[in-house]
Design a protein around this motif. Sequence first.
Motif, PDB file in Angstrom:
ATOM      1  N   TRP A  14     -16.648 -29.593 -17.577  1.00 39.70           N
ATOM      2  CA  TRP A  14     -15.995 -28.297 -17.395  1.00 39.70           C
ATOM      3  C   TRP A  14     -16.937 -27.128 -17.609  1.00 39.70           C
ATOM      4  O   TRP A  14     -16.652 -26.010 -17.179  1.00 39.70           O
ATOM      5  CB  TRP A  14     -14.762 -28.194 -18.293  1.00 39.70           C
ATOM      6  CG  TRP A  14     -13.626 -28.939 -17.674  1.00 39.70           C
ATOM      7  CD1 TRP A  14     -13.191 -30.192 -18.005  1.00 39.70           C
ATOM      8  CD2 TRP A  14     -12.826 -28.510 -16.565  1.00 39.70           C
ATOM      9  NE1 TRP A  14     -12.173 -30.563 -17.174  1.00 39.70           N
ATOM     10  CE2 TRP A  14     -11.914 -29.555 -16.286  1.00 39.70           C
ATOM     11  CE3 TRP A  14     -12.782 -27.366 -15.795  1.00 39.70           C
ATOM     12  CZ2 TRP A  14     -10.980 -29.458 -15.250  1.00 39.70           C
ATOM     13  CZ3 TRP A  14     -11.848 -27.266 -14.766  1.00 39.70           C
ATOM     14  CH2 TRP A  14     -10.967 -28.307 -14.508  1.00 39.70           C
ATOM     15  N   HIS A  22     -13.418 -23.419 -10.471  1.00 39.59           N
ATOM     16  CA  HIS A  22     -12.216 -22.933 -11.131  1.00 39.59           C
ATOM     17  C   HIS A  22     -12.246 -21.425 -11.308  1.00 39.59           C
ATOM     18  O   HIS A  22     -11.218 -20.761 -11.206  1.00 39.59           O
ATOM     19  CB  HIS A  22     -12.071 -23.622 -12.488  1.00 39.59           C
ATOM     20  CG  HIS A  22     -10.734 -24.247 -12.662  1.00 39.59           C
ATOM     21  ND1 HIS A  22     -10.264 -25.238 -11.854  1.00 39.59           N
ATOM     22  CD2 HIS A  22      -9.752 -23.993 -13.549  1.00 39.59           C
ATOM     23  CE1 HIS A  22      -9.055 -25.578 -12.234  1.00 39.59           C
ATOM     24  NE2 HIS A  22      -8.719 -24.830 -13.259  1.00 39.59           N
ATOM     25  N   GLY A  65      -8.513 -23.149 -20.330  1.00 38.09           N
ATOM     26  CA  GLY A  65      -9.334 -22.926 -19.145  1.00 38.09           C
ATOM     27  C   GLY A  65      -9.567 -21.452 -18.904  1.00 38.09           C
ATOM     28  O   GLY A  65     -10.017 -20.721 -19.793  1.00 38.09           O
ATOM     29  N   THR A  66      -9.209 -21.002 -17.705  1.00 38.63           N
ATOM     30  CA  THR A  66      -9.469 -19.614 -17.319  1.00 38.63           C
ATOM     31  C   THR A  66      -8.416 -18.647 -17.862  1.00 38.63           C
ATOM     32  O   THR A  66      -8.466 -17.456 -17.563  1.00 38.63           O
ATOM     33  CB  THR A  66      -9.545 -19.517 -15.795  1.00 38.63           C
ATOM     34  OG1 THR A  66      -8.364 -20.112 -15.250  1.00 38.63           O
ATOM     35  CG2 THR A  66     -10.768 -20.257 -15.266  1.00 38.63           C
ATOM     36  N   TYR A  68      -5.079 -18.051 -17.532  1.00 38.21           N
ATOM     37  CA  TYR A  68      -3.982 -17.315 -16.890  1.00 38.21           C
ATOM     38  C   TYR A  68      -2.625 -17.625 -17.517  1.00 38.21           C
ATOM     39  O   TYR A  68      -1.762 -16.753 -17.575  1.00 38.21           O
ATOM     40  CB  TYR A  68      -3.945 -17.562 -15.370  1.00 38.21           C
ATOM     41  CG  TYR A  68      -3.849 -18.998 -14.935  1.00 38.21           C
ATOM     42  CD1 TYR A  68      -2.637 -19.661 -14.887  1.00 38.21           C
ATOM     43  CD2 TYR A  68      -4.986 -19.698 -14.558  1.00 38.21           C
ATOM     44  CE1 TYR A  68      -2.555 -20.980 -14.495  1.00 38.21           C
ATOM     45  CE2 TYR A  68      -4.912 -21.019 -14.160  1.00 38.21           C
ATOM     46  CZ  TYR A  68      -3.700 -21.660 -14.122  1.00 38.21           C
ATOM     47  OH  TYR A  68      -3.623 -22.976 -13.744  1.00 38.21           O
ATOM     48  N   ASP A  84     -10.075 -23.681 -25.799  1.00 36.91           N
ATOM     49  CA  ASP A  84     -10.663 -24.556 -24.790  1.00 36.91           C
ATOM     50  C   ASP A  84     -12.019 -25.040 -25.291  1.00 36.91           C
ATOM     51  O   ASP A  84     -12.707 -24.342 -26.028  1.00 36.91           O
ATOM     52  CB  ASP A  84     -10.829 -23.809 -23.458  1.00 36.91           C
ATOM     53  CG  ASP A  84     -10.995 -24.768 -22.288  1.00 36.91           C
ATOM     54  OD1 ASP A  84     -10.016 -24.993 -21.555  1.00 36.91           O
ATOM     55  OD2 ASP A  84     -12.110 -25.317 -22.110  1.00 36.91           O
ATOM     56  N   GLN A  89     -15.636 -21.903 -19.112  1.00 36.31           N
ATOM     57  CA  GLN A  89     -14.245 -21.606 -18.756  1.00 36.31           C
ATOM     58  C   GLN A  89     -13.763 -20.402 -19.581  1.00 36.31           C
ATOM     59  O   GLN A  89     -13.114 -19.497 -19.063  1.00 36.31           O
ATOM     60  CB  GLN A  89     -13.351 -22.825 -19.042  1.00 36.31           C
ATOM     61  CG  GLN A  89     -13.541 -23.975 -18.074  1.00 36.31           C
ATOM     62  CD  GLN A  89     -12.751 -23.742 -16.795  1.00 36.31           C
ATOM     63  OE1 GLN A  89     -13.252 -23.109 -15.866  1.00 36.31           O
ATOM     64  NE2 GLN A  89     -11.536 -24.251 -16.742  1.00 36.31           N
ATOM     65  N   ASP A 110     -11.790 -28.107 -29.792  1.00 38.24           N
ATOM     66  CA  ASP A 110     -11.206 -29.339 -29.255  1.00 38.24           C
ATOM     67  C   ASP A 110      -9.719 -29.381 -29.612  1.00 38.24           C
ATOM     68  O   ASP A 110      -9.362 -29.262 -30.787  1.00 38.24           O
ATOM     69  CB  ASP A 110     -11.977 -30.510 -29.897  1.00 38.24           C
ATOM     70  CG  ASP A 110     -11.354 -31.857 -29.630  1.00 38.24           C
ATOM     71  OD1 ASP A 110     -10.535 -31.982 -28.696  1.00 38.24           O
ATOM     72  OD2 ASP A 110     -11.711 -32.806 -30.371  1.00 38.24           O
ATOM     73  N   ALA A 111      -8.868 -29.552 -28.588  1.00 35.90           N
ATOM     74  CA  ALA A 111      -7.420 -29.604 -28.839  1.00 35.90           C
ATOM     75  C   ALA A 111      -7.033 -30.815 -29.695  1.00 35.90           C
ATOM     76  O   ALA A 111      -5.943 -30.843 -30.264  1.00 35.90           O
ATOM     77  CB  ALA A 111      -6.663 -29.633 -27.515  1.00 35.90           C
ATOM     78  N   GLU A 127      -0.980 -26.634 -19.442  1.00 33.63           N
ATOM     79  CA  GLU A 127      -0.824 -26.957 -18.017  1.00 33.63           C
ATOM     80  C   GLU A 127      -2.125 -27.589 -17.544  1.00 33.63           C
ATOM     81  O   GLU A 127      -3.137 -26.909 -17.380  1.00 33.63           O
ATOM     82  CB  GLU A 127      -0.542 -25.683 -17.196  1.00 33.63           C
ATOM     83  CG  GLU A 127      -0.273 -25.996 -15.732  1.00 33.63           C
ATOM     84  CD  GLU A 127      -0.731 -24.891 -14.778  1.00 33.63           C
ATOM     85  OE1 GLU A 127      -1.696 -24.186 -15.081  1.00 33.63           O
ATOM     86  OE2 GLU A 127      -0.107 -24.770 -13.713  1.00 33.63           O
ATOM     87  N   TYR A 128      -2.121 -28.894 -17.374  1.00 29.98           N
ATOM     88  CA  TYR A 128      -3.331 -29.612 -16.955  1.00 29.98           C
ATOM     89  C   TYR A 128      -4.521 -29.302 -17.864  1.00 29.98           C
ATOM     90  O   TYR A 128      -5.666 -29.317 -17.422  1.00 29.98           O
ATOM     91  CB  TYR A 128      -3.702 -29.286 -15.497  1.00 29.98           C
ATOM     92  CG  TYR A 128      -2.819 -29.955 -14.468  1.00 29.98           C
ATOM     93  CD1 TYR A 128      -2.670 -31.331 -14.453  1.00 29.98           C
ATOM     94  CD2 TYR A 128      -2.147 -29.208 -13.497  1.00 29.98           C
ATOM     95  CE1 TYR A 128      -1.878 -31.958 -13.500  1.00 29.98           C
ATOM     96  CE2 TYR A 128      -1.350 -29.828 -12.535  1.00 29.98           C
ATOM     97  CZ  TYR A 128      -1.227 -31.201 -12.543  1.00 29.98           C
ATOM     98  OH  TYR A 128      -0.445 -31.821 -11.601  1.00 29.98           O
TER      99      TYR A 128
HETATM  100  C1  SAM Z   1      -7.553 -27.644 -15.350  1.00 32.92           C
HETATM  101  S1  SAM Z   1      -8.383 -26.785 -16.618  1.00 32.92           S
HETATM  102  C2  SAM Z   1      -7.297 -25.751 -17.469  1.00 32.92           C
HETATM  103  C3  SAM Z   1      -5.988 -25.542 -17.045  1.00 32.92           C
HETATM  104  C4  SAM Z   1      -5.674 -24.087 -16.947  1.00 32.92           C
HETATM  105  N1  SAM Z   1      -4.255 -24.000 -16.722  1.00 32.92           N
HETATM  106  C5  SAM Z   1      -6.514 -23.506 -15.826  1.00 32.92           C
HETATM  107  O1  SAM Z   1      -6.361 -23.975 -14.690  1.00 32.92           O
HETATM  108  O2  SAM Z   1      -7.397 -22.676 -16.054  1.00 32.92           O
HETATM  109  C6  SAM Z   1      -8.609 -28.017 -17.889  1.00 32.92           C
HETATM  110  C7  SAM Z   1      -9.263 -27.442 -19.128  1.00 32.92           C
HETATM  111  O3  SAM Z   1      -9.152 -28.380 -20.199  1.00 32.92           O
HETATM  112  C8  SAM Z   1     -10.271 -28.154 -21.021  1.00 32.92           C
HETATM  113  N2  SAM Z   1     -10.463 -29.267 -21.957  1.00 32.92           N
HETATM  114  C9  SAM Z   1     -10.917 -30.512 -21.688  1.00 32.92           C
HETATM  115  N3  SAM Z   1     -10.944 -31.247 -22.808  1.00 32.92           N
HETATM  116  C10 SAM Z   1     -10.501 -30.441 -23.813  1.00 32.92           C
HETATM  117  C11 SAM Z   1     -10.319 -30.624 -25.212  1.00 32.92           C
HETATM  118  N4  SAM Z   1     -10.572 -31.794 -25.807  1.00 32.92           N
HETATM  119  N5  SAM Z   1      -9.873 -29.575 -25.933  1.00 32.92           N
HETATM  120  C12 SAM Z   1      -9.604 -28.371 -25.350  1.00 32.92           C
HETATM  121  N6  SAM Z   1      -9.772 -28.152 -24.032  1.00 32.92           N
HETATM  122  C13 SAM Z   1     -10.206 -29.170 -23.271  1.00 32.92           C
HETATM  123  C14 SAM Z   1     -11.414 -27.978 -20.028  1.00 32.92           C
HETATM  124  O4  SAM Z   1     -12.538 -27.379 -20.582  1.00 32.92           O
HETATM  125  C15 SAM Z   1     -10.750 -27.145 -18.947  1.00 32.92           C
HETATM  126  O5  SAM Z   1     -10.984 -25.781 -19.115  1.00 32.92           O
END
Ligand code: SAM
Length: 255
Positions: A14, A22, A65-66, A68, A84, A89, A110-111, A127-128
Amino acid sequence: MATSADVARNRRYWDGERADAHGEVARAHWEAAEPTWGLWATPESRAGMIPAGIAGQRAVELGCGTGYVSAWLARAGARVVGIDVAGRQLATARALRDEYGLDLALVQGDAGRLPFRDGAFDFAISEYGASLWCDPLRWIPEAARVLAPGGRLVFLRPSPLFAMCLPERGETAPALLRPQSGLRRLAWERATEFNLPHGELIGLLRGCGFVIEELIEPVAPQDEEDPRWFSADTTVPAGWARRWPTEEIWKVRLG
Ligand SMILES: C[S@@+](CC[C@H](N)C(=O)[O-])C[C@H]1O[C@@H](n2cnc3c(N)ncnc32)[C@H](O)[C@@H]1O
Protein backbone atom coordinates in the motif's frame (compact mmCIF):
# COMPACT_ATOMS: atom_id res chain seq x y z
CA MET A 1 -2.34 -16.61 12.66
CA ALA A 2 -1.29 -13.63 10.56
CA THR A 3 2.23 -12.61 11.33
CA SER A 4 3.90 -9.24 11.53
CA ALA A 5 5.33 -10.32 8.14
CA ASP A 6 1.80 -10.01 6.69
CA VAL A 7 1.44 -6.52 8.17
CA ALA A 8 4.83 -5.47 6.74
CA ARG A 9 4.01 -7.05 3.37
CA ASN A 10 0.69 -5.23 3.10
CA ARG A 11 2.26 -1.97 4.24
CA ARG A 12 4.86 -2.24 1.46
CA TYR A 13 2.11 -2.99 -1.04
CA TRP A 14 0.00 0.00 0.00
CA ASP A 15 3.02 2.28 0.25
CA GLY A 16 4.01 1.24 -3.26
CA GLU A 17 2.07 0.52 -6.42
CA ARG A 18 -1.41 0.75 -4.91
CA ALA A 19 -0.90 4.21 -3.37
CA ASP A 20 -0.56 5.85 -6.83
CA ALA A 21 -3.70 4.26 -8.24
CA HIS A 22 -5.71 4.88 -5.09
CA GLY A 23 -4.59 8.49 -4.78
CA GLU A 24 -6.17 9.21 -8.18
CA VAL A 25 -9.64 7.98 -7.18
CA ALA A 26 -9.55 9.51 -3.70
CA ARG A 27 -10.58 12.98 -4.81
CA ALA A 28 -13.81 11.76 -6.41
CA HIS A 29 -14.75 10.09 -3.11
CA TRP A 30 -13.90 13.21 -1.11
CA GLU A 31 -16.04 15.30 -3.47
CA ALA A 32 -19.10 13.00 -3.34
CA ALA A 33 -22.26 14.70 -2.07
CA GLU A 34 -23.65 11.43 -0.65
CA PRO A 35 -21.47 8.57 0.61
CA THR A 36 -21.50 5.47 -1.58
CA TRP A 37 -20.02 2.15 -0.58
CA GLY A 38 -18.04 -0.63 -2.11
CA LEU A 39 -17.55 -1.87 -5.65
CA TRP A 40 -21.07 -1.04 -6.80
CA ALA A 41 -21.35 2.38 -5.16
CA THR A 42 -24.27 1.31 -2.98
CA PRO A 43 -25.83 4.58 -1.74
CA GLU A 44 -25.80 5.38 1.96
CA SER A 45 -29.60 5.53 1.86
CA ARG A 46 -29.53 1.74 1.19
CA ALA A 47 -26.39 0.73 3.08
CA GLY A 48 -26.93 2.76 6.26
CA MET A 49 -23.27 2.42 7.24
CA ILE A 50 -23.28 5.70 9.18
CA PRO A 51 -25.62 5.44 12.17
CA ALA A 52 -28.14 8.11 13.04
CA GLY A 53 -26.91 10.13 15.99
CA ILE A 54 -23.24 10.00 14.95
CA ALA A 55 -22.85 13.75 15.59
CA GLY A 56 -20.68 14.29 18.64
CA GLN A 57 -19.65 10.63 18.86
CA ARG A 58 -16.06 9.42 18.96
CA ALA A 59 -15.39 7.44 15.79
CA VAL A 60 -12.42 5.47 14.45
CA GLU A 61 -11.84 4.23 10.90
CA LEU A 62 -9.70 1.10 10.77
CA GLY A 63 -7.53 1.05 7.65
CA CYS A 64 -8.69 4.50 6.54
CA GLY A 65 -6.57 4.66 3.38
CA THR A 66 -7.22 7.95 1.63
CA GLY A 67 -9.61 8.97 4.38
CA TYR A 68 -12.86 9.66 2.56
CA VAL A 69 -14.96 7.57 4.97
CA SER A 70 -13.43 9.49 7.86
CA ALA A 71 -14.28 12.70 5.99
CA TRP A 72 -17.93 11.65 5.64
CA LEU A 73 -18.06 10.91 9.39
CA ALA A 74 -16.45 14.25 10.24
CA ARG A 75 -18.95 16.09 8.04
CA ALA A 76 -21.73 14.27 9.88
CA GLY A 77 -20.38 15.79 13.10
CA ALA A 78 -18.38 12.88 14.56
CA ARG A 79 -15.00 13.34 16.25
CA VAL A 80 -12.93 11.10 14.01
CA VAL A 81 -9.58 9.34 14.07
CA GLY A 82 -8.46 7.42 10.98
CA ILE A 83 -5.70 4.86 11.34
CA ASP A 84 -3.76 3.24 8.52
CA VAL A 85 -0.54 1.27 8.28
CA ALA A 86 0.67 2.92 5.05
CA GLY A 87 2.34 6.33 5.19
CA ARG A 88 1.66 7.17 1.54
CA GLN A 89 -2.06 6.48 1.85
CA LEU A 90 -2.10 8.74 4.90
CA ALA A 91 -0.19 11.44 2.98
CA THR A 92 -3.02 11.51 0.41
CA ALA A 93 -5.59 11.61 3.23
CA ARG A 94 -3.74 14.48 4.98
CA ALA A 95 -3.44 16.51 1.77
CA LEU A 96 -7.18 16.18 1.09
CA ARG A 97 -8.07 16.86 4.74
CA ASP A 98 -6.07 20.10 4.63
CA GLU A 99 -7.54 21.08 1.26
CA TYR A 100 -11.10 20.48 2.53
CA GLY A 101 -10.33 22.03 5.92
CA LEU A 102 -11.79 19.17 7.97
CA ASP A 103 -11.01 18.47 11.61
CA LEU A 104 -9.77 14.90 11.34
CA ALA A 105 -6.97 13.07 13.17
CA LEU A 106 -4.92 10.66 11.04
CA VAL A 107 -2.60 8.19 12.73
CA GLN A 108 -0.17 5.64 11.32
CA GLY A 109 -0.50 2.18 12.88
CA ASP A 110 -1.66 -1.42 12.65
CA ALA A 111 -5.39 -2.08 13.15
CA GLY A 112 -4.38 -5.35 14.81
CA ARG A 113 -2.56 -3.42 17.56
CA LEU A 114 -4.41 -0.18 18.05
CA PRO A 115 -2.61 2.64 19.89
CA PHE A 116 -5.82 3.67 21.69
CA ARG A 117 -7.06 3.12 25.23
CA ASP A 118 -9.89 0.74 26.11
CA GLY A 119 -13.35 2.18 25.46
CA ALA A 120 -12.01 5.24 23.62
CA PHE A 121 -14.66 5.20 20.85
CA ASP A 122 -18.42 4.93 20.33
CA PHE A 123 -18.20 3.84 16.70
CA ALA A 124 -15.72 1.93 14.52
CA ILE A 125 -15.91 1.46 10.77
CA SER A 126 -13.94 -0.20 8.00
CA GLU A 127 -14.63 -0.25 4.27
CA TYR A 128 -12.19 -2.64 2.59
CA GLY A 129 -9.62 -1.51 5.17
CA ALA A 130 -8.81 -3.70 8.18
CA SER A 131 -11.91 -5.66 7.16
CA LEU A 132 -9.96 -7.07 4.19
CA TRP A 133 -6.28 -6.43 4.86
CA CYS A 134 -5.87 -7.31 8.54
CA ASP A 135 -6.36 -10.70 10.21
CA PRO A 136 -9.87 -10.71 11.76
CA LEU A 137 -8.48 -12.67 14.71
CA ARG A 138 -6.37 -9.56 15.43
CA TRP A 139 -8.45 -6.55 14.39
CA ILE A 140 -11.93 -7.60 15.60
CA PRO A 141 -10.82 -8.14 19.25
CA GLU A 142 -8.98 -4.81 19.04
CA ALA A 143 -12.11 -3.07 17.74
CA ALA A 144 -14.06 -4.57 20.65
CA ARG A 145 -11.41 -3.38 23.10
CA VAL A 146 -11.38 0.26 21.96
CA LEU A 147 -15.19 0.53 21.80
CA ALA A 148 -17.15 1.67 24.84
CA PRO A 149 -20.06 -0.52 26.07
CA GLY A 150 -22.88 -0.30 23.52
CA GLY A 151 -20.40 0.87 20.86
CA ARG A 152 -21.06 -0.05 17.22
CA LEU A 153 -18.82 -1.63 14.61
CA VAL A 154 -19.78 -1.51 10.91
CA PHE A 155 -17.64 -3.05 8.19
CA LEU A 156 -17.79 -3.82 4.50
CA ARG A 157 -15.73 -6.69 3.09
CA PRO A 158 -15.76 -9.14 0.15
CA SER A 159 -18.20 -12.02 0.53
CA PRO A 160 -16.60 -15.42 1.22
CA LEU A 161 -18.25 -16.71 -1.99
CA PHE A 162 -16.49 -14.01 -4.01
CA ALA A 163 -13.20 -14.80 -2.25
CA MET A 164 -13.62 -18.45 -3.27
CA CYS A 165 -14.23 -17.51 -6.94
CA LEU A 166 -11.65 -14.72 -7.32
CA PRO A 167 -8.86 -15.61 -9.77
CA GLU A 168 -5.21 -14.57 -9.33
CA ARG A 169 -5.59 -12.59 -12.58
CA GLY A 170 -8.34 -11.73 -15.01
CA GLU A 171 -12.11 -11.89 -14.88
CA THR A 172 -14.09 -13.58 -12.10
CA ALA A 173 -16.22 -16.47 -13.37
CA PRO A 174 -18.92 -18.57 -11.68
CA ALA A 175 -16.38 -21.17 -10.58
CA LEU A 176 -15.12 -22.16 -7.16
CA LEU A 177 -11.34 -21.84 -7.36
CA ARG A 178 -10.42 -22.55 -3.76
CA PRO A 179 -11.97 -24.24 -0.73
CA GLN A 180 -13.66 -22.37 2.08
CA SER A 181 -11.24 -23.91 4.53
CA GLY A 182 -8.10 -21.78 4.50
CA LEU A 183 -9.98 -18.74 3.25
CA ARG A 184 -9.05 -16.79 6.36
CA ARG A 185 -5.57 -16.00 5.08
CA LEU A 186 -5.17 -15.53 1.32
CA ALA A 187 -1.55 -14.96 0.42
CA TRP A 188 -1.49 -13.46 -3.09
CA GLU A 189 1.66 -12.80 -5.05
CA ARG A 190 2.28 -9.32 -3.61
CA ALA A 191 -0.05 -8.95 -0.61
CA THR A 192 -2.14 -10.90 1.90
CA GLU A 193 -5.91 -10.63 2.28
CA PHE A 194 -8.16 -12.16 4.91
CA ASN A 195 -11.72 -13.48 4.73
CA LEU A 196 -13.24 -15.40 7.60
CA PRO A 197 -16.19 -17.64 6.56
CA HIS A 198 -19.57 -16.73 8.06
CA GLY A 199 -19.72 -19.32 10.85
CA GLU A 200 -16.25 -18.50 12.11
CA LEU A 201 -16.90 -14.76 11.83
CA ILE A 202 -20.15 -15.00 13.82
CA GLY A 203 -18.32 -17.03 16.47
CA LEU A 204 -15.51 -14.48 16.65
CA LEU A 205 -17.86 -11.48 16.84
CA ARG A 206 -19.93 -13.09 19.59
CA GLY A 207 -16.80 -14.18 21.45
CA CYS A 208 -15.68 -10.52 21.47
CA GLY A 209 -19.01 -9.45 22.99
CA PHE A 210 -20.73 -8.22 19.84
CA VAL A 211 -24.42 -8.65 19.09
CA ILE A 212 -25.05 -8.99 15.34
CA GLU A 213 -27.69 -6.51 14.18
CA GLU A 214 -27.65 -6.72 10.38
CA LEU A 215 -25.93 -8.35 7.41
CA ILE A 216 -26.52 -6.67 4.05
CA GLU A 217 -25.38 -8.27 0.77
CA PRO A 218 -25.38 -5.52 -1.90
CA VAL A 219 -25.52 -6.61 -5.53
CA ALA A 220 -24.71 -4.70 -8.73
CA PRO A 221 -27.49 -2.36 -9.96
CA GLN A 222 -29.78 -3.67 -12.73
CA ASP A 223 -28.63 -1.03 -15.22
CA GLU A 224 -24.91 -1.50 -14.53
CA GLU A 225 -22.98 -2.98 -17.45
CA ASP A 226 -19.36 -2.22 -16.69
CA PRO A 227 -17.18 -4.67 -14.76
CA ARG A 228 -15.29 -3.45 -11.70
CA TRP A 229 -11.64 -3.79 -10.88
CA PHE A 230 -11.41 -5.63 -7.60
CA SER A 231 -7.63 -5.57 -7.37
CA ALA A 232 -4.84 -4.41 -9.66
CA ASP A 233 -5.09 -7.74 -11.52
CA THR A 234 -8.70 -8.88 -11.26
CA THR A 235 -12.13 -7.77 -12.43
CA VAL A 236 -15.67 -8.86 -11.71
CA PRO A 237 -18.47 -8.54 -14.31
CA ALA A 238 -21.63 -6.69 -13.24
CA GLY A 239 -23.68 -9.75 -14.31
CA TRP A 240 -21.74 -11.91 -11.82
CA ALA A 241 -22.40 -9.42 -9.07
CA ARG A 242 -26.12 -9.30 -9.82
CA ARG A 243 -26.44 -13.05 -9.31
CA TRP A 244 -24.13 -13.37 -6.30
CA PRO A 245 -22.94 -10.88 -3.71
CA THR A 246 -19.37 -9.69 -4.18
CA GLU A 247 -19.44 -7.86 -0.88
CA GLU A 248 -21.27 -7.66 2.43
CA ILE A 249 -21.93 -5.14 5.17
CA TRP A 250 -21.90 -6.25 8.81
CA LYS A 251 -23.40 -4.13 11.58
CA VAL A 252 -22.69 -5.23 15.14
CA ARG A 253 -22.92 -3.69 18.58
CA LEU A 254 -21.17 -4.40 21.87
CA GLY A 255 -23.71 -5.97 24.21
C1 SAM B 1 -8.71 -0.25 0.05
S1 SAM B 1 -7.69 0.70 1.10
C2 SAM B 1 -8.64 1.62 2.20
C3 SAM B 1 -10.03 1.69 2.10
C4 SAM B 1 -10.51 3.10 2.11
N1 SAM B 1 -11.94 3.04 2.23
C5 SAM B 1 -10.02 3.76 0.83
O1 SAM B 1 -10.40 3.26 -0.25
O2 SAM B 1 -9.20 4.68 0.85
C6 SAM B 1 -7.04 -0.49 2.26
C7 SAM B 1 -6.17 0.16 3.31
O3 SAM B 1 -5.92 -0.77 4.36
C8 SAM B 1 -4.67 -0.42 4.90
N2 SAM B 1 -4.14 -1.50 5.74
C9 SAM B 1 -3.64 -2.69 5.35
N3 SAM B 1 -3.27 -3.41 6.42
C10 SAM B 1 -3.54 -2.64 7.51
C11 SAM B 1 -3.36 -2.83 8.91
N4 SAM B 1 -2.85 -3.96 9.41
N5 SAM B 1 -3.72 -1.83 9.74
C12 SAM B 1 -4.25 -0.66 9.25
N6 SAM B 1 -4.43 -0.44 7.94
C13 SAM B 1 -4.08 -1.42 7.08
C14 SAM B 1 -3.82 -0.14 3.66
O4 SAM B 1 -2.67 0.58 3.94
C15 SAM B 1 -4.81 0.61 2.78
O5 SAM B 1 -4.68 2.00 2.91
